[in-house]
Every structure is written in structure tokens, then in C-alpha cells.
Design an enzyme around this catalytic site. Structure first.
Site, PDB file in Angstrom:
ATOM      1  N   HIS A 259       0.941  -1.211  -0.019  1.00 10.82           N
ATOM      2  CA  HIS A 259      -0.121   0.078  -0.070  1.00 10.82           C
ATOM      3  C   HIS A 259       0.854   1.287  -0.164  1.00 10.82           C
ATOM      4  O   HIS A 259       0.783   2.271  -0.776  1.00 10.82           O
ATOM      5  CB  HIS A 259      -1.033  -0.159   1.372  1.00 10.82           C
ATOM      6  CG  HIS A 259      -1.879   1.242   1.331  1.00 10.82           C
ATOM      7  ND1 HIS A 259      -3.105   1.155   0.983  1.00 10.82           N
ATOM      8  CD2 HIS A 259      -1.525   2.375   1.837  1.00 10.82           C
ATOM      9  CE1 HIS A 259      -3.682   2.325   1.070  1.00 10.82           C
ATOM     10  NE2 HIS A 259      -2.759   3.267   1.798  1.00 10.82           N
ATOM     11  N   GLU A 260       1.993   1.360   0.889  1.00 15.35           N
ATOM     12  CA  GLU A 260       2.856   2.586   1.007  1.00 15.35           C
ATOM     13  C   GLU A 260       3.593   2.590  -0.185  1.00 15.35           C
ATOM     14  O   GLU A 260       4.003   3.640  -0.844  1.00 15.35           O
ATOM     15  CB  GLU A 260       3.552   2.517   2.308  1.00 15.35           C
ATOM     16  CG  GLU A 260       2.581   2.381   3.295  1.00 15.35           C
ATOM     17  CD  GLU A 260       1.378   3.737   3.812  1.00 15.35           C
ATOM     18  OE1 GLU A 260       1.745   4.701   3.077  1.00 15.35           O
ATOM     19  OE2 GLU A 260       0.137   3.384   4.298  1.00 15.35           O
ATOM     20  N   GLU A 289      -4.671   8.239  -3.279  1.00 15.41           N
ATOM     21  CA  GLU A 289      -5.066   6.747  -2.519  1.00 15.41           C
ATOM     22  C   GLU A 289      -5.263   5.975  -3.689  1.00 15.41           C
ATOM     23  O   GLU A 289      -5.255   4.494  -3.283  1.00 15.41           O
ATOM     24  CB  GLU A 289      -6.437   6.788  -1.674  1.00 15.41           C
ATOM     25  CG  GLU A 289      -6.681   5.970  -0.733  1.00 15.41           C
ATOM     26  CD  GLU A 289      -5.641   5.713   0.372  1.00 15.41           C
ATOM     27  OE1 GLU A 289      -4.883   6.757   0.746  1.00 15.41           O
ATOM     28  OE2 GLU A 289      -5.847   4.928   1.117  1.00 15.41           O
TER      29      GLU A 289
END
Lengths: 493, 493
Positions: A259-260, A289
């Protein structure tokens, strides 16, 4: 002498650099700073905030904006002027005393929120919540006296994506996700859950590094550390990833890391020659996002990814030599609607947590929900959307710290997922994504995203950027299709 | 409305906080930042520098200083005003364009210095050195048109310790140290040198942590990392230590760690209620260095320390179970005058390297030494003070990067050692230091230093602080006595 435009850009880039300096201080506070450092760090952040606010709202900035508007600007320069003007117009009308009161009240509210949450005592937090709401409304009325303060708050995070469009998208998600989750629950199917642990932190760290290596993270422009709430911080020159390690669940570290990593790809894909300039800054939190969710869900949670990554995984995580691709694929995609906590939610129910917060936030700001009604409204919506009701406000309305700073900041998380699915759909018109992922060939995917999203920076407003990148406006369609198809197959519906 | 004094202090504390923010960015750059981050970090540091310079030199600062001077101030407030006025008067007269030219030229000079040093090509660096000198002279003339620019440069680092006093101290050091070093060389004595290695980095790290534990480092307000050139960074809330690990020499890590611990004790001993205020800031680089040298030399390099620490040392450093206190004491105190490099020099010859630089710097700034004479003058002084002449300018005049930024910044290192010995002498009137060190009871020593030095911050000018702390003005006497006694005993002279 240079043009007013050049002077304005120079000024804005100094402002941008002060923002990046603040973020580095924040990163350090979360990742490196010893506990005792808090009072000094607060003073540093406050001085930086005051300096950057002063630079942005100075009369000279306004004068340069006006002069630059009369100069002969090309399209990129006009976009820069649009973005600088927007920042200026959101900051300049707000009295500095109000900015300070908001900062102080927010700061005072945080320990009260912590205590209220620990003691399940909403009444203790309620007066702070009310005061913060009133102050934020006052701020919004300074910025745009003629529109709903909630819309102004919304525009803080998404300046050019209409709230009504987003609310339509959210309605479609409710219509699709609530019955899908009900069918999953009714199916009685239990997906594989082969992890128990404990898995040593060193192994999970090596696994996270291996994941970043595999995805092509540029270690010359980043690093990996841990944080209780993982985040990404930095710029096109230095985009740092954090993750976390849970003793019993190595997939948590993998999903956080990927995700990061997605956030980092956006930052690292921005133009280097436009550092600290709007053309080299990310568009918005929702678009940011989309990049993290794309990599987390449309790459990391797919079967092809685990066909590629399983060997690396079992090399680092002991005791699973016989793990099958389908087992880990299932484990990574389990749906558990009885969960009450947003930050622990699965890929589907997460969005109902977000939609609930968006509705509650709007109702509270616009005066339709009184502060003492919040716990009850919260619980009613939990019942309606997720079929569960928290026993305590600790697990309900008090769970998120965001209320201590903002009231319209949640939508970006769901917009990110919706846009990720839309980008995934567009990407698949150009590339055989499954085949690339199965081979661990991520460069063409990163490059497609850079070409279609990252390199534009703030060249286009969000709504235009979405059309430039995907050929159509934001729509719930692709996320609903993706989610329905994936989870019907997984749960045999 | 508050007083002008209060408004001035508020303003200065914001300035102070921006300085601490810059230092955190610098710490991060040395310790954490990935290599690719340099361009962004330069932009951030430059924006911070511009913001803090603007805050300090604004007309409003001058107005508040004038008004505050007419208010009824107590002694502490008067000291704050004195320090703020001094900072203002050193910054305000310098045109911003000159500040920028100095920053740019210094920045351009660094890669040239690196190349010149690598290629032993002084001529390549000479024009930069000359331009930097001219720019720094110009700056000094803006600040104090009626005095030698060199004196003004000196006052940048030591505002209230007269240069003539310091030069007298240096003359006494030359008179005492040159013959002492000659006697050591003539003695033919070789001190013990029992270390070969390699010693794993993990062991050396554990040893450094154990040293900090033993000395009483407050881990809640600090951390330990590595840096090629160890340094300490931070404030009373967060004072971070760095060290380095050399494969063949575990004492190098111990001395670096204890040295930086000494710096940290100063920072951590400053008043918390005066953070970012002159009363809570260290006095000067010379006083700072007295704290690092006190702990490094007057604690770490003593026989009592090794009576206490030997077991901890051999616990972490394998292969020396039979090491005797005297062996490690000797090894830690070896003198090797044939060394050409300041940063690798021993406790005695180090000061001749510093004195040489001070003399060369002054001669160059005042026009007595032309740029093309620098290599020859350097080598002549090496011959005179140390009896060795470098074969190359790489090992001579080009060895230090400091020339790319400052010309009167070296004295503080030697003042630090001289003052450390003077403080050690005063301390021993009050405490049985040897007995405390032998027992590992460092708290009373730290507390004495806090009481006599740290807690005063910038309450007194340096010359007064030295008298307050030790009862007399700065003198070479105690350092000369300490060094003579210690090394006569070690070398059996």
C-alpha cells in the site's frame, strides 16, 4: 528583472519547501524521535507552519498573483497560477488568530479524545467536538461565505471533484456492497486462514524488503521503517515507506508495505524538474489513495501476484513450505463484516465505514445531527450498513482521531479505491496486467501510471485528470464490477 | 497587549525553532536520508534559512529590540535582550544578496574542494578559496566596519572571549606541547596496542550502547546512530548521538561515543522552560567542546574509567579476556606525531593542528598570506610544530572541508580542551572524581556540570561564564599541567 510569474513561483516553491520540511519533521516524529522530544517538535512544527502561512498569505503573494494573471502564460504556467491562487484564496481570508485557535483546540482535543476513548466517555469529548466544528465552520465561512461550509471543507481535500458526484458514487456503492456482503455472510463459506505465528519481526522485515525489491522500489530515493500507523512521506527525490509487523499475521505487513509502496510510486513518478512546484506535486488525497489501493488490491491481492511471490514469501516466513497459491490468495481476501473498526476492515466493508463517516460528518457540520445525537446516529448506521452495533462508543463514534482535526476528510479513502479500479480497467486496455504480474514484471505497470497520472502533477484539476487518465469521469462501475466478480468467485456465490 | 520584550522573545523563539528544524533536517541528511534526496533537502534547507533570516532581520525585530531596551528588565531578561540584539546586529546589516552569494559559492566550492583533494590539485581550489575569503571579508565589513574582518569572523563563534586572550593561550600551548611531544618521541617508548580486529559492527554497537547506559544517557531524550563524521544534534528535549565503527579499533567507537555523549549532556542539561530561548541555548562552540572533551578525555581516557569499564568492554569485544586495565589505558592514550591528519590526531598533537589552522586562517584573511602561498606556509608550520611535512596538499592544506565555509572556526576545538581541563580542576575541588568514575557513579559529575555550566545557557557571556564556573578566566595552565603529568607518567619521562 524577471516576470511576476517567476517571482510568484519562486515564492511558492519556498512555501512548498517549508511544507516538505514540516513533513520530514512529522516523519521523524513518527519513526525516529525519542518520546521526550515532543515539546520541542511541537514548537518546530508550529514555527514552520507560521512561516509558511506567512509566506503564502503575504500581500506580496496577492500582488504577484494579480500581476502574473496579466502576463502571457502557457498552459502549464496557467495551471501553476490556478493552483497557487487556490492555495492563496483558501489561506488569505482566514484570520491568523482563528488559525491559531483551531490549532490549539485541535491540539487540546487530542488528549481529551484519547481519554474519552479509553474511558468510553463520549460526553467528555463532546464539547471539544462541538467547538472544533464551530471553528471549522467559521473558517469555511471566511473562505466561501456563500456556500455550505461542509462543501468548503470538502474542497480542502478535493478541490475539483464535485461533492454531489462523489455522493452519487457512494450511493451506488451502498446499493452494490450491502447486498454483496449479505450474500457473503449468508454463504457460510470460510476462506483459508493458515497463519498463526508468531512470525519474528526480522523475518517480516526481510519479507517487506523483498516485496519492495520485487516491485522495483528505488532504494536510492527511499527507505523502509516501521510506524504504528504506516504512512508514506516525501517527494520525488526521497519517498519513504513505513510498515508494521503483527506477530500473528505476515500478510498485514505485506499489505501495508505494498500500500505505502503505491503511495511512493506516485511521489517518485512526479517530475523532478518541478519539485516543490504544483506541476511536481500530487493532485489530491483521493488520487494519492488510488495509487496505494491500485498496488495493494489490484496487484498485491491478486492470484497472479501470489503465483509470482509465493516462493519469496515462504522463503522468509517459516513453517509454510506447503502453502498453496489459493490458500494465501484466500487468506489475503477474507471478508469479516462483524468487525467494528475501520482501520481493521476488509476490502469491502471498509467503504461502508467511510460512507458512514461522510454522512455523519456532513450531518453534524450542517446542523442536522446534534453533538449528543452522534453516538446513536453512528450506531444506527452501523446496523443499517454492516448489521452490527458496537457495545461501546470506544468501538463506535470515538474510534477515529480524525474528528480532532477535520470533518470532511474521509471520502478520499473510498475515492481512491473507486479510482484504482477505474485506472485498472484502463490499464488493462493497454497491457496484459495478469501476465506481467505473474512474471514479476512491474516496470511497465509503474510506467503506465507515471505516464497517465504521476507526471501530470497538478497540471489538471482532479475531474479532468481522471478523464485524461481513463477516458471518462469518475464512476463506481468498475469498482462494483471488480468487487462483485472477485468476491462472487471467492465465495462461490 | 504584552510588552515589547515578550513580543521579541516570541519572535526569537520562532527563529530558534526554525534553527532546530534545520538541524533536524541536517541530522536526517547525515544519518537517514537516501542518497537521491539531496536536491530536495538543499531546497528545504535554503527555504528554512531564508525564512529564519527574514524573521530575524525584519524591521519589526529592530523596533522591538529598541522598545524592549526601554522596558524594566530583570537580569535574565537583560541577558536575553543582549543575545537577541547580538544575533540581530550580526545578520541585519548583511545584504540578502551577499548572504545568497556566500551560500552559493560555498556550495559550489564543496565539489571543487573534493575534486582538488582527490587529485592533489590545490590550484583548482584556489580561486574558490579566494572568492570565499573576499565574500566573508565583505560580510564582516558590513557587520563591523571598524575592526579587522578576522576578529569579526572570530566573534561569530566566540562573541565574548577576546581573540588576544585566546592567542596568548595558544602561545602557551605551543611552548608546552612542542617540547613535550619531542620528549615523547625521543623516549622511544611504545605504548600497548593490543587491537587488531576485525571487530563486528554489531559488537561495537552494543559496546557503544553499553557505554551510554553506563554514563547515564537519557534514552527517552536521545538515540544512537552512525555517521561518517560523528556529531551530536538536538535540544534539551532530544539530543541525539552519532558514532562510527572502525573494523580494527573498538576504542575509536568508544571515544566517539563518549565525546558525543559529552555534547549531549550539555544540551540535555539546558533549562527545559527556556527551550529555543537564549537562556536555554548552549553558550558557544568552545564551551560545547569543553563538555565533549571533558567526558572523552577527563573521564573516558582515565585509568579509573577503565577499572570500571573493562569488564563491559571485554564482554562485548571478543578475544580480549585477559586484557589488563593498563593495556587499554595505554592504547587509548597513544601519541603518534607523524600523523598528518587533524581528525585522526592524538590528544596532544591535535592542538598543534588547530593552532596551525588558526594562524594560517588569520594570515590569509588579513592578507599576509596570498592564496598561492598557502600550501608552503602550511608545510612550514607542520615542520615547525610537528616535525613532519606532508608529501601532498591532499594530506596538507586541502584536508579540511571547513575552508569552504569559514576561516575562523577552528579555535573552539582547542578552547574546548583547555576549558575542559580547567573545569576538571574546579570539579575536583568539590568531588572525588576518580573514586566516582571508578565506581561508575557519573550522576554527581553530570549534575556538577549542569549546575556550573549547562543551566546558565547564555545567561553570561563566555568570559563571565568561565569565571562563574571555575572562579578564574580562561587559562592554559590546567591543560598544560594535566597533559604534562599524564604523558610524563605514561611515557616514563
Amino acid at each position: 528583472m524577471g516576470s511576476a510569474y517567476e517571482a510568484l513561483v519562486d515564492r511558492f516553491e519556498r512555501y512548498g519547501n517549508l511544507m516538505y520540511a514540516s513533513r520530514l519533521l512529522y516523519w521523524d516524529q513518527q519513526v525516529m524521535m525519542p518520546e521526550g522530544g515532543t515539546p520541542a517538535r511541537s514548537g518546530q512544527l508550529s514555527a514552520l507552519s507560521s512561516a509558511s502561512h506567512g509566506l503564502l498569505t503575504d500581500d506580496e503573494t496577492g500582488r504577484l498573483i494579480d500581476e502574473a494573471a496579466d502576463e502571457d502564460l502557457d498552459d502549464e504556467q496557467a495551471a501553476v497560477l490556478r493552483e497557487v491562487r487556490r492555495e492563496y484564496e483558501r489561506a488569505e481570508p482566514v484570520p491568523e488568530s482563528l488559525v491559531e485557535r483551531i490549532a490549539e483546540t485541535s491540539s487540546d482535543a487530542q488528549p481529551e479524545w484519547r481519554r474519552a476513548k479509553a474511558e468510553d466517555d463520549f460526553d467528555r469529548f463532546a464539547p471539544y467536538l462541538e467547538e472544533l466544528r464551530d471553528l471549522q465552520v467559521e473558517r469555511a465561512e471566511h473562505i466561501a461565505p456563500d456556500q455550505s461550509p461542509y462543501v468548503t471543507m470538502w474542497e480542502d481535500s478535493e478541490p475539483s471533484l464535485s461533492l454531489s458526484l462523489v455522493e452519487d458514487v457512494f450511493d451506488e456503492l451502498v446499493d452494490a456492497l450491502v447486498p454483496l456482503i449479505e450474500r457473503i455472510e449468508a454463504s457460510g463459506v470460510e476462506l483459508a486462514d493458515p497463519f498463526e505465528g508468531p512470525y519474528p519481526e526480522a523475518d517480516q522485515r526481510a519479507l517487506s524488503e523483498a516485496a519492495l525489491d520485487a516491485l522495483g522500489y528505488d532504494w536510492d530515493r527511499g527507505r523502509l521503517d516501521t510506524a504504528p500507523h504506516p504512512f508514506m512521506s516525501g517527494s520525488q527525490f526521497d519517498a519513504r515507506v513505513t510498515t508494521r509487523f503483527r506477530e500473528g499475521d505476515p500478510l498485514d505487513a505485506v499489505s501495508s508495505t505494498i500500500h505505502e509502496f503505491g503511495h511512493a510510486t506516485y511521489q517518485l513518478g512526479l517530475r523532478e524538474d518541478k519539485y516543490a512546484n504544483p506541476l511536481g506535486m500530487p493532485r489530491s488525497s483521493g488520487v494519492h489513495e488510488s495509487q496505494s489501493r491500485f498496488w495493494e488490491n489490484h496487484v498485491g491481492r491478486t492470484r497472479p501476484f501470489w503465483e509470482f511471490f509465493l516462493d519469496t514469501f515462504t522463503e522468509h516466513i517459516d513453517g509454510h513450505d506447503d502453502l498453496a497459491v489459493d490458500e494465501v490468495y484466500e487468506a489475503f481476501n477474507r471478508i469479516y463484516p462483524d468487525n467494528l473498526i475501520r482501520v481493521e476492515a476488509d476490502e469491502l466493508t471498509y467503504h461502508l465505514h467511510i460512507i458512514l463517516r461522510s454522512e455523519v460528518g456532513r450531518g453534524f457540520v450542517e446542523g442536522d445531527i446534534a453533538v449528543d445525537e452522534l453516538p446513536q446516529v453512528w450506531n444506527e448506521k452501523m446496523e443499517e450498513y454492516l448489521g452490527v452495533v458496537p457495545d461501546t462508543d470506544t468501538d463506535g463514534v470515538l474510534q477515529d482521531i480524525h474528528w480532532t482535526s477535520r470533518f470532511a476528510a474521509f471520502q478520499g479513502y473510498t475515492i481512491g479505491s473507486v479510482l484504482a479500479a477505474q485506472l485498472d480497467h484502463a490499464l488493462r486496455q493497454d497491457l496484459d496486467v495478469d501476465a506481467l504480474v505473474r512474471e514479476g514484471e512491474f516496470a511497465p505497470i509503474r510506467e503506465w501510471m507515471t505516464e497517465h497520472v504521476h507526471r501530470h502533477g497538478q497540471r489538471y484539476p482532479t475531474d479532468e485528470l481522471i478523464e485524461v487518465a481513463t477516458g471518462e469521469p469518475l464512476t463506481a462501475e468498475y469498482f462494483v464490477d471488480y468487487a462483485t466478480e472477485k468476491f462472487e468467485a471467492l465465495y462461490g456465490l
